[in-house]
Design a protein around this motif. Structure first.
Motif, short mmCIF file in Angstrom:
data_model
loop_
_atom_site.label_atom_id
_atom_site.label_comp_id
_atom_site.label_asym_id
_atom_site.label_seq_id
_atom_site.Cartn_x
_atom_site.Cartn_y
_atom_site.Cartn_z
N LEU A 223 0.93 -1.34 -0.42
CA LEU A 223 0.16 0.26 -0.14
C LEU A 223 0.66 1.46 -0.10
O LEU A 223 0.47 2.24 -0.85
N THR A 224 1.94 1.05 0.28
CA THR A 224 2.53 2.50 1.45
C THR A 224 3.32 2.77 -0.28
O THR A 224 3.05 4.08 -0.97
N VAL A 225 3.93 1.65 -1.27
CA VAL A 225 4.29 2.19 -2.51
C VAL A 225 3.02 2.24 -4.24
O VAL A 225 3.21 3.25 -4.26
N ALA A 226 2.45 2.01 -3.63
CA ALA A 226 0.81 1.63 -4.56
C ALA A 226 0.37 3.11 -4.02
O ALA A 226 0.47 4.15 -5.30
N TYR A 227 0.62 3.93 -2.99
CA TYR A 227 0.43 4.99 -2.74
C TYR A 227 1.12 5.99 -3.10
O TYR A 227 0.93 7.29 -3.75
#
Length: 104
Positions: A69-73
């Motif tokens: 999720l951090t990478v996607a954000y």
């Protein structure tokens, strides 16, 4: 119930990691407050979930959710570069997390 809490804690890991990046070394108030609250809630949820989920599986799922999720954000809103390769690698992490849940 432990799996629901673990998944929510993984989401909160992405929240505190993103807030940490936006806090500018804890010099900005609200990102720092969000970081602290997200960290406490995320760790508390992880601790709760690990009462019934094996630590290796639980930790890997928690980190995988948070990292993905951090990478996607970052790719969507944080100015990190988007590429097909990065997307496929993140999907690989997600696939591994799902695999760990299925095998548990």
């Amino acid at each position: 119930m432990s799996w629901v809490v673990l998944i929510a804690s993984g989401v909160l890991e992405a929240v505190w990691a993103t807030a940490l990046g936006r806090s500018a070394g804890f010099t900005k108030l609200w990102p720092t407050v969000i970081f602290a609250g997200g960290l406490l809630a995320s760790m508390g949820g992880l601790a709760f979930a690990l009462r019934t989920i094996p630590v290796g599986t639980g930790y890997a799922v928690w980190v995988g959710i948070g990292a993905s999720l951090t990478v996607a954000y970052g790719m969507a809103f944080g100015g990190e570069g988007f590429s097909l390769v990065r997307t496929l690698l993140v999907l690989g992490i997600v696939g591994c997390v799902i695999g760990l849940k299925v095998l548990h």
